[in-house]
Design a protein around this motif. Structure first.
Motif, PDB file in Angstrom:
ATOM      1  N   GLY A   1      -2.894   9.049  -5.367  1.00 17.79           N
ATOM      2  CA  GLY A   1      -2.791   9.186  -3.463  1.00 17.79           C
ATOM      3  C   GLY A   1      -2.574   7.410  -3.781  1.00 17.79           C
ATOM      4  O   GLY A   1      -1.299   6.795  -4.360  1.00 17.79           O
ATOM      5  N   GLU A   2      -3.073   7.062  -2.696  1.00 14.58           N
ATOM      6  CA  GLU A   2      -2.841   5.429  -1.642  1.00 14.58           C
ATOM      7  C   GLU A   2      -3.306   4.307  -2.624  1.00 14.58           C
ATOM      8  O   GLU A   2      -4.676   4.534  -2.198  1.00 14.58           O
ATOM      9  CB  GLU A   2      -2.397   6.102  -0.390  1.00 14.58           C
ATOM     10  CG  GLU A   2      -1.206   6.384   0.522  1.00 14.58           C
ATOM     11  CD  GLU A   2      -1.404   6.879   1.694  1.00 14.58           C
ATOM     12  OE1 GLU A   2      -0.416   6.176   2.769  1.00 14.58           O
ATOM     13  OE2 GLU A   2      -3.256   6.113   2.304  1.00 14.58           O
ATOM     14  N   HIS A   3      -2.383   4.096  -2.795  1.00 12.49           N
ATOM     15  CA  HIS A   3      -3.413   2.304  -3.879  1.00 12.49           C
ATOM     16  C   HIS A   3      -2.537   1.184  -3.304  1.00 12.49           C
ATOM     17  O   HIS A   3      -1.342   1.621  -3.052  1.00 12.49           O
ATOM     18  CB  HIS A   3      -3.877   3.008  -5.046  1.00 12.49           C
ATOM     19  CG  HIS A   3      -4.777   3.811  -5.347  1.00 12.49           C
ATOM     20  ND1 HIS A   3      -6.193   3.477  -4.704  1.00 12.49           N
ATOM     21  CD2 HIS A   3      -5.075   5.463  -5.093  1.00 12.49           C
ATOM     22  CE1 HIS A   3      -6.861   4.308  -4.491  1.00 12.49           C
ATOM     23  NE2 HIS A   3      -6.605   5.310  -5.211  1.00 12.49           N
TER      24      HIS A   3
ATOM     25  N   GLU B   1       1.100  -3.330   4.567  1.00 10.30           N
ATOM     26  CA  GLU B   1       1.633  -2.916   5.442  1.00 10.30           C
ATOM     27  C   GLU B   1       3.204  -2.405   4.687  1.00 10.30           C
ATOM     28  O   GLU B   1       4.385  -3.322   4.908  1.00 10.30           O
ATOM     29  CB  GLU B   1       1.318  -1.977   6.994  1.00 10.30           C
ATOM     30  CG  GLU B   1       1.795  -0.967   7.482  1.00 10.30           C
ATOM     31  CD  GLU B   1       1.340  -0.740   8.745  1.00 10.30           C
ATOM     32  OE1 GLU B   1       1.240  -0.156   9.447  1.00 10.30           O
ATOM     33  OE2 GLU B   1       1.395  -1.910   9.375  1.00 10.30           O
TER      34      GLU B   1
ATOM     35  N   THR C   1      -7.564  -1.555   4.263  1.00  9.43           N
ATOM     36  CA  THR C   1      -7.941   0.282   3.154  1.00  9.43           C
ATOM     37  C   THR C   1      -9.268   0.899   2.855  1.00  9.43           C
ATOM     38  O   THR C   1     -10.118   0.045   2.918  1.00  9.43           O
ATOM     39  CB  THR C   1      -6.348   0.010   2.072  1.00  9.43           C
ATOM     40  OG1 THR C   1      -7.614  -0.605   1.018  1.00  9.43           O
ATOM     41  CG2 THR C   1      -5.711  -0.914   2.473  1.00  9.43           C
TER      42      THR C   1
ATOM     43  N   THR D   1       6.374   5.948  -9.323  1.00 12.87           N
ATOM     44  CA  THR D   1       5.780   5.134  -8.049  1.00 12.87           C
ATOM     45  C   THR D   1       7.086   3.945  -7.265  1.00 12.87           C
ATOM     46  O   THR D   1       7.370   4.383  -5.526  1.00 12.87           O
ATOM     47  CB  THR D   1       4.877   4.365  -8.083  1.00 12.87           C
ATOM     48  OG1 THR D   1       3.515   5.015  -9.108  1.00 12.87           O
ATOM     49  CG2 THR D   1       3.787   3.405  -6.942  1.00 12.87           C
TER      50      THR D   1
ATOM     51  N   TYR E   1       1.035  -1.405  -0.159  1.00 13.33           N
ATOM     52  CA  TYR E   1      -0.226  -0.362  -0.064  1.00 13.33           C
ATOM     53  C   TYR E   1       0.519   1.366   0.371  1.00 13.33           C
ATOM     54  O   TYR E   1       1.249   1.912   1.175  1.00 13.33           O
ATOM     55  CB  TYR E   1      -1.279   0.037   0.854  1.00 13.33           C
ATOM     56  CG  TYR E   1      -2.032   0.810   1.108  1.00 13.33           C
ATOM     57  CD1 TYR E   1      -2.965   0.166  -0.294  1.00 13.33           C
ATOM     58  CD2 TYR E   1      -2.063   2.047   2.576  1.00 13.33           C
ATOM     59  CE1 TYR E   1      -4.072   1.439   0.025  1.00 13.33           C
ATOM     60  CE2 TYR E   1      -3.044   2.675   2.305  1.00 13.33           C
ATOM     61  CZ  TYR E   1      -4.284   2.493   1.544  1.00 13.33           C
ATOM     62  OH  TYR E   1      -4.972   3.790   0.462  1.00 13.33           O
ATOM     63  N   VAL E   2       1.338   1.973  -1.280  1.00 15.11           N
ATOM     64  CA  VAL E   2       2.285   3.184  -1.185  1.00 15.11           C
ATOM     65  C   VAL E   2       1.207   4.190  -1.980  1.00 15.11           C
ATOM     66  O   VAL E   2      -0.499   4.405  -2.763  1.00 15.11           O
ATOM     67  CB  VAL E   2       2.899   2.540  -2.181  1.00 15.11           C
ATOM     68  CG1 VAL E   2       4.021   1.354  -1.590  1.00 15.11           C
ATOM     69  CG2 VAL E   2       2.536   2.111  -3.594  1.00 15.11           C
ATOM     70  N   ASP E   3       2.301   5.127  -2.268  1.00 16.20           N
ATOM     71  CA  ASP E   3       1.897   6.516  -3.021  1.00 16.20           C
ATOM     72  C   ASP E   3       1.970   6.603  -4.099  1.00 16.20           C
ATOM     73  O   ASP E   3       2.676   6.314  -4.618  1.00 16.20           O
ATOM     74  CB  ASP E   3       1.775   8.250  -2.302  1.00 16.20           C
ATOM     75  CG  ASP E   3       1.254   9.234  -2.439  1.00 16.20           C
ATOM     76  OD1 ASP E   3      -0.095   9.536  -2.552  1.00 16.20           O
ATOM     77  OD2 ASP E   3       1.992   9.390  -3.651  1.00 16.20           O
TER      78      ASP E   3
END
Length: 480
Positions: free
Chosen positions: A121-123, A326, A318, A166, A114-116
């Motif tokens: 945004g965060e996905h 995480e 999420t 990313t 789960y990253v920016d």
């Protein structure tokens, strides 16, 4: 799908040709068959971040490298269970090759991290490519582009660029080379080389991936190999166990290619490989694979280690993406920078505090090598130099040795590091008490307390560092 194995095979195959001289007349033809994409700028001779970084991506794609849709027959042939989602990036591996010629690292990133994603945004990281590709498709269609193959190739380029951005933001590395492989390529390449031997700790029967295998050693190729590296349901640690499978498969593939028997004169393997790679592999533009292959000669001779980025809980809840893995970008960047002996931050180290007596520093030693008695031996060696002996025990297996110090006490960590030979990473640990230092002995350690200067490290490690949830191969090389 195993991007690392497929792309490594492309590079290693060229290397064997160049190194042995068997097919000098075929090298240019081999290279000309590759599909390239302009997704990265020019590569400096010695990258400023200390290493050449290659991002290898496995795509759950239903088109070939040139944007042409796979036939119904090909799709049926590749049906190793239920797809995880078209054009998700099933596999992400970054090969980090230090400028100084030291050990190279193959660093896996869980597909559900789960990253920016810049601009979105965060996905989950495996959606970065598809999100940008879909937006590009819509834009190109509005611009009047109608040819489907052209739409696929051009939108894929945008997807690759977003994925690269990313990964760079997550790791702090600058991606210098990019390689992408699809489902069809994995099937064809494993068939071309006669399969790879793997070993399972227990039998598996997973309808989602099509993985139905007995326990023990077995040779897998084609659909069976695809199922082996794609399975994650039914494994004790899910995607983390799948990463270990992919790393083991990559290791076996590299070893098989480097046996040189595979491409001996008279073999038709090269023709099959060239055909398979031409249909399935996309490389970044201006990547001279022949020159790079020659630089990679040592990668299967004990100079490549398989790692996984540090992760937290594998069941992070999420808002939009369901359960994810995480990750902490700061921790990931510290880990990646440490692989080449640099730090993620540019702040200078404070001067050594020569007034601190070794007796005022309590040193805890943790053995992360698997070599019996090493922690006690190193602790005794440090005690002989005057340091106060702290706790001694074992830790999660790791490749790189690190000395950790309390906040504001980097000088103490440096002092211990110098007593260990000076070539170990030093970093801060907020949980350490003042005056305490912890040494984590990795398989690279060859300082005081080892036998004949070596920590009995294996030629090739398959136990990713800093991933508490992740298993490792047993003594027979078997995995979950």
């Amino acid at each position: 799908m195993l991007a690392g194995a497929k792309v490594a095979l492309t590079v290693l195959s060229v290397l064997v040709l160049a190194a042995t001289g068997y097919y000098w007349g075929r090298i240019e033809e081999f290279r000309a068959s590759l599909t390239t994409a302009d997704v990265i700028g020019g590569l400096e001779e010695r990258p400023a971040d200390g290493a050449v970084d290659i991002l290898m991506v496995g795509m759950d794609s239903r088109t070939d490298a040139r944007g042409n849709p796979l036939s119904d027959e090909q799709l049926r042939m590749l049906s190793a269970g239920v797809s995880d989602g078209e054009l998700n990036t099933d596999t992400l591996i970054m090969i980090r090759i230090p400028n100084d010629g030291g050990k190279a690292y193959a660093v896996s990133m869980p597909r559900d991290s789960y990253v920016d994603i810049p601009g979105y945004g965060e996905h989950k990281i495996n959606s970065a490519y598809l999100r940008a590709k879909n937006d590009a498709m819509e834009r190109l269609e509005e611009e009047g582009v109608t040819d489907d193959a052209d739409l696929q190739v051009r939108s894929n380029r945008d997807g690759a660029k977003k994925l690269i951005a990313t990964v760079e933001q997550l790791t702090g590395a600058t991606i210098d080379r990019y390689a992408e492989v699809n489902l069809l390529g994995f099937y064809d390449i494993t068939k071309a080389i006669g399969g790879i031997e793997v070993c399972l700790k227990a039998p598996v029967d997973d309808w989602r991936s099509g993985a139905r295998f007995p326990a023990g050693k077995q040779n897998l190729s084609g659909v069976a190999a695809l199922a082996f590296v794609r399975q994650r349901h039914g494994l004790p640690n899910g995607d983390l166990d799948r990463i270990v499978r992919q790393q083991v498969f990559l290791n076996g593939m590299a070893k098989k290619v480097f046996s040189q028997d595979l491409l001996a004169p008279g073999s038709d393997t090269l023709d099959r490989l060239q055909d398979a790679i031409g249909k399935s592999v996309v490389l970044s533009k201006d990547w001279n694979v022949v020159e790079f292959a020659q630089d990679m000669m040592d990668l299967t001779g004990g100079k490549m280690s398989f790692q996984t980025i540090p992760v937290g809980t594998p069941d992070l809840d999420t808002p939009e993406d369901g359960s994810a893995v995480e990750v902490d970008p700061d921790e990931v960047q510290e880990f990646v920078a440490g692989l080449v002996g640099t730090k993620a931050t540019s702040s200078p180290a404070p001067p050594d505090d020569s007034s601190t007596s070794p007796s005022q520093i309590t040193v805890n030693v943790r053995n992360a090598t698997g070599q019996t008695g090493l922690a006690d031996s190193v602790a005794s060696s440090l005690a002989d130099e005057g340091f106060t002996r702290g706790e001694v025990g074992n830790a999660q297996a790791r490749e790189r040795t690190v000395v950790r110090h309390a906040a504001g006490e980097q000088a103490l960590g440096q002092q211990v590091a110098e007593s260990l030979g000076g070539s170990v990473l030093v970093e801060r640990d907020e949980n350490l008490a003042e005056g305490s230092v912890t040494v984590l002995l990795g398989s690279d350690f060859s300082g005081p307390g080892t036998n004949n200067g070596f920590a009995a490290k294996p030629l090739l490690r398959l136990d990713p560092a800093r991933t508490a949830q992740q298993d490792q191969p047993d003594a027979n090389g078997c995995v979950n």
